[in-house]
Design a protein around this motif. Structure first.
Motif, mmCIF file in Angstrom:
data_model
loop_
_atom_site.group_PDB
_atom_site.id
_atom_site.type_symbol
_atom_site.label_atom_id
_atom_site.label_comp_id
_atom_site.label_asym_id
_atom_site.label_seq_id
_atom_site.Cartn_x
_atom_site.Cartn_y
_atom_site.Cartn_z
ATOM 1 N N GLU A 182 24.316 39.966 16.872
ATOM 2 C CA GLU A 182 23.379 39.714 15.767
ATOM 3 C C GLU A 182 21.946 39.617 16.290
ATOM 4 O OE1 GLU A 182 24.861 36.227 13.868
ATOM 5 O OE2 GLU A 182 26.537 37.266 12.910
ATOM 6 N N ASP A 183 21.805 38.890 17.392
ATOM 7 C CA ASP A 183 20.456 38.753 17.965
ATOM 8 C C ASP A 183 19.901 40.110 18.390
ATOM 9 O OD1 ASP A 183 20.375 36.092 17.565
ATOM 10 O OD2 ASP A 183 20.846 35.516 19.618
ATOM 11 N N LEU A 184 20.736 40.858 19.105
ATOM 12 C CA LEU A 184 20.261 42.146 19.608
ATOM 13 C C LEU A 184 19.951 43.109 18.472
ATOM 14 C CD1 LEU A 184 22.608 42.662 22.709
ATOM 15 C CD2 LEU A 184 20.180 42.063 22.715
ATOM 16 N N ALA A 185 20.783 43.075 17.442
ATOM 17 C CA ALA A 185 20.546 43.963 16.310
ATOM 18 C C ALA A 185 19.251 43.593 15.588
ATOM 19 C CB ALA A 185 21.727 43.902 15.336
ATOM 20 N N GLN A 186 19.029 42.312 15.410
ATOM 21 C CA GLN A 186 17.794 41.894 14.739
ATOM 22 C C GLN A 186 16.586 42.202 15.612
ATOM 23 O OE1 GLN A 186 18.015 37.847 13.367
ATOM 24 N NE2 GLN A 186 19.380 38.394 11.692
ATOM 25 N N ASP A 187 16.740 41.961 16.881
ATOM 26 C CA ASP A 187 15.660 42.270 17.806
ATOM 27 C C ASP A 187 15.340 43.767 17.749
ATOM 28 O OD1 ASP A 187 13.817 41.579 19.847
ATOM 29 O OD2 ASP A 187 15.168 42.443 21.329
ATOM 30 N N SER A 188 16.388 44.561 17.744
ATOM 31 C CA SER A 188 16.202 46.018 17.689
ATOM 32 C C SER A 188 15.556 46.431 16.375
ATOM 33 C CB SER A 188 17.552 46.727 17.846
ATOM 34 O OG SER A 188 18.131 46.406 19.077
ATOM 35 N N PHE A 189 15.954 45.764 15.314
ATOM 36 C CA PHE A 189 15.375 46.091 14.009
ATOM 37 C C PHE A 189 13.870 45.814 14.007
ATOM 38 C CE2 PHE A 189 14.143 45.066 9.658
ATOM 39 C CZ PHE A 189 14.595 46.175 8.982
ATOM 40 N N VAL A 190 13.511 44.686 14.563
ATOM 41 C CA VAL A 190 12.084 44.350 14.629
ATOM 42 C C VAL A 190 11.341 45.382 15.463
ATOM 43 C CG1 VAL A 190 10.420 42.676 15.516
ATOM 44 C CG2 VAL A 190 12.420 41.891 14.251
ATOM 45 N N LYS A 191 11.920 45.715 16.605
ATOM 46 C CA LYS A 191 11.272 46.706 17.463
ATOM 47 C C LYS A 191 11.135 48.044 16.751
ATOM 48 C CE LYS A 191 12.554 45.046 22.052
ATOM 49 N NZ LYS A 191 13.507 45.207 23.168
ATOM 50 N N ALA A 192 12.218 48.456 16.144
ATOM 51 C CA ALA A 192 12.219 49.773 15.498
ATOM 52 C C ALA A 192 11.227 49.825 14.343
ATOM 53 C CB ALA A 192 13.629 50.105 15.010
ATOM 54 N N THR A 193 11.185 48.766 13.572
ATOM 55 C CA THR A 193 10.260 48.781 12.435
ATOM 56 C C THR A 193 8.813 48.658 12.885
ATOM 57 O OG1 THR A 193 10.691 46.432 12.158
ATOM 58 C CG2 THR A 193 11.838 47.923 10.673
ATOM 59 N N SER A 194 8.607 47.988 13.999
ATOM 60 C CA SER A 194 7.230 47.852 14.462
ATOM 61 C C SER A 194 6.676 49.194 14.914
ATOM 62 C CB SER A 194 7.139 46.831 15.598
ATOM 63 O OG SER A 194 7.743 47.339 16.759
ATOM 64 N N ARG A 195 7.567 50.111 15.218
ATOM 65 C CA ARG A 195 7.121 51.451 15.626
ATOM 66 C C ARG A 195 7.404 52.474 14.532
ATOM 67 N NH1 ARG A 195 3.702 49.408 18.621
ATOM 68 N NH2 ARG A 195 4.454 48.329 20.449
ATOM 69 N N PHE A 196 7.638 51.985 13.360
ATOM 70 C CA PHE A 196 8.104 52.862 12.283
ATOM 71 C C PHE A 196 7.083 53.920 11.912
ATOM 72 C CE2 PHE A 196 9.499 53.493 7.766
ATOM 73 C CZ PHE A 196 10.733 54.026 8.081
ATOM 74 N N GLN A 197 5.815 53.589 12.074
ATOM 75 C CA GLN A 197 4.809 54.542 11.628
ATOM 76 C C GLN A 197 4.793 55.801 12.469
ATOM 77 O OE1 GLN A 197 4.074 51.752 13.323
ATOM 78 N NE2 GLN A 197 2.052 51.827 14.245
ATOM 79 N N HIS A 198 5.450 55.737 13.644
ATOM 80 C CA HIS A 198 5.440 56.907 14.513
ATOM 81 C C HIS A 198 6.609 57.843 14.244
ATOM 82 C CE1 HIS A 198 2.228 54.920 16.513
ATOM 83 N NE2 HIS A 198 2.996 53.891 16.798
ATOM 84 N N LEU A 199 7.457 57.455 13.356
ATOM 85 C CA LEU A 199 8.570 58.334 13.013
ATOM 86 C C LEU A 199 8.101 59.383 12.029
ATOM 87 C CD1 LEU A 199 11.441 55.735 12.521
ATOM 88 C CD2 LEU A 199 10.808 56.997 14.565
ATOM 89 N N ARG A 200 8.652 60.557 12.178
ATOM 90 C CA ARG A 200 8.239 61.644 11.293
ATOM 91 C C ARG A 200 8.688 61.367 9.864
ATOM 92 N NH1 ARG A 200 10.001 65.530 15.462
ATOM 93 N NH2 ARG A 200 8.161 66.212 16.559
#
Lengths: 367, 161
Positions: free
Chosen positions: B34-52
């Motif tokens: 759960e921790d890793l998934a939430q951590d990953s979600f935060v990371k992924a969304t923080s870089r979301f603007q760079h996704l096509r």
């Protein structure tokens, strides 16, 4: 044939029940496995909204009572206290700045991301480690800029997770002259930061080495100096005044090395892509790794971006930590989600977002 | 501020369960997953603007989960050692056959080296192609084949499937 395994995996995974409601606070694990920071919570408490641009035009509602210099929020990450302030950038635009460990990292209010809080705090540790590495680089590892044609810019990729248990960090140099494999740095033994700016006109005294009978080479001197005086007697010495560029010197115990402060555009032109080796125990993906690019900046460089050819693998650009110049010689880091074979590009921008120069830094390569 | 958290909530609702389950199969620990998934979600969304495109988010998040799990194991050698010890000492037998089977597969997963485990889970739980698995793991298709084959052999041996 593998269907039973597939079924077992699905059955095991189905035991995990997860709430799909976005929590107000999302727990993040630190690199030491501790609960460190609720980034979303920080953002909300600070009155900052999510700012990923794909969610629409970014808006960052700063609390109405906030004034430049005002404290927005504060907290503690892995024992490192930090505080978030609203400040004015050099351009007078408002910025959100995270202060930690005596350093500050700022973000434009319109581009602020909640993940930046953690990144800013991590920056402090990473920067200190980087400085230690730079200061401990031998000449063979990092050729003198002027005398041996080395680059003005340097760069490192760190395996950020390794230091936690045993204190060792593994760093990989980015630039051609620096690609020499893995070096280890022990954070616990990191000596204090010791910068020195040597302006043009600074005077040095150099002395014959008693053992070898030879004149030692002075770091930071490239021949364009003026001899003011000296002695030719036994143990003779010479007083030298440097007449060319300013230097920034990094001291470590009794050793130091100096680098010229120069424009950034030219060095970009002389650096070419080189492979970055993987760690022996690494599968070469660089996800979550930390990248730090440092360099002496010209005054017109206000921002440096780091990215790769595939936009969905890059991290975009970052603003500088402080004003360019001799006091701001290190900047930025990133989490790079890349694969073996990806190229990483560093781009320097001026205040008008003009590209001053760019280099393809490195390609990840298998050993 | 209203629209973005709303869309963020939508992303979270769509992807957090899959991310958590993937992390669970890679780590074997629910809380950690759960921790890793939430951590990953935060990371992924923080870089979301760079996704096509928004469609790329799932893959990006999945890769972040894989990387986070790998990073976790790499930095937690003590825990890893503990996990290896656990793998050598099978979990206590449980009477219900389905529960015992689930524990068996988790024990068997624990016994796999992380890369084999990742390859097997991505191929046979997430049903990814060899190419996509290789992309997520940062290795070649050939390596994925080898890792998967060895991992499956071990799993079959330990689960008697």
């Amino acid at each position: 044939m593998s269907e039973p395994i597939q079924e077992l995996l699905h059955r095991a995974a189905s035991t995990v029940k997860v709430s799909t409601v976005l929590p107000d606070r999302v727990a993040r694990r630190s690199r030491r496995g501790q609960l460190i920071l609720s980034v979303m919570g920080v953002s909300l408490v600070a009155g900052l909204s999510f700012a990923a641009t794909n969610f629409g035009t970014p808006t960052v509602p700063i609390p109405p009572a906030s004034r430049p210099g005002g404290l927005l929020h504060e907290g503690n990450s892995e024992g490192t206290p930090w505080s978030m302030h609203l400040e004015h950038a050099l351009s007078s635009d408002e910025e959100v700045c995270i202060r930690a460990g005596g350093r500050s990292r700022c973000f434009g209010t319109s581009g602020f991301e909640y993940g930046d809080v953690t990144a800013a705090v991590g920056y402090v540790e990473a920067l200190d480690r980087t400085i230690v590495i730079i200061k401990t680089m031998s000449e063979a590892e990092s050729p003198s800029i002027d005398q041996e044609g080395g680059p003005l810019w340097g760069g490192l990729v760190a395996q950020e997770n390794d230091p936690d248990e045993d204190g060792a960090a593994f760093w990989y140099r980015l630039f051609p002259a620096e690609v020499s494999g893995r070096i280890e740095v022990y954070g616990a033994e990191a000596p204090p930061l010791d910068f020195e700016v040597k302006p043009v006109g600074d005077v040095y005294k150099t002395q014959v080495d008693a053992a070898s009978g030879r004149w030692p080479r002075l770091e930071g001197f490239d021949g364009e100096t003026e001899t003011l005086g000296g002695s030719v007697e036994a143990g003779g010495y010479e007083i030298i005044k440097r007449t060319t560029d300013d230097r920034v010197c990094f001291h470590l115990r009794d050793n130091y090395t100096c680098r010229a402060i120069d424009a950034v555009a030219d060095p970009f032109g002389v650096v070419a892509a080189q492979p970055l080796k993987c760690a022996p125990d690494d599968d070469c993906g660089r996800g979550n790794d930390l990248m730090i690019v440092f360099g002496e900046l010209s005054e017109n460089v206000v921002k440096v971006g780091i990215g790769g050819p595939r936009q969905d693998k890059t991290t975009g650009s970052f603003v500088l930590v402080g004003p360019p110049g001799p006091d701001c010689c290190f900047f930025e880091m990133m989490n790079y989600y890349g694969n073996a074979g990806d190229l990483i590009e560093v781009v320097a921008f001026d205040a008008a977002n003009n590209v001053l120069g760019s280099i393809v830094v490195t390609a990840l390569d298998r050993q | 501020m209203n629209e973005r958290p709303s869309r963020m909530a939508g992303l979270y609702a769509s992807h957090i369960e899959g991310a958590t389950r993937l992390a669970f199969l890679l780590t074997g620990t629910r809380e950690l997953a759960e921790d890793l998934a939430q951590d990953s979600f935060v990371k992924a969304t923080s870089r979301f603007q760079h996704l096509r495109s928004e469609d790329a988010f799932e893959g990006y998040l999945m890769k972040t989960v894989v990387n986070s799990c790998r990073a976790h194991w790499r930095r937690n050698k003590v825990e890893q050692t503990h996990a290896e010890k656990l793998a050598r000492e099978p979990r206590q037998a449980v009477r219900q056959p389905d529960v015992a089977q689930r524990l068996a597969i988790m024990d068997a997963l624990d016994a796999l080296p992380l890369r084999q485990r990742t390859a097997v889970v991505l191929r046979h739980y997430n049903d990814l192609s060899e190419r996509r698995t290789a992309d997520l793991m940062g290795c070649t298709v050939g390596t994925v084949k080898t890792l998967t084959s060895r991992g499956l052999a071990t799993l079959r041996e330990r689960t008697e499937v």
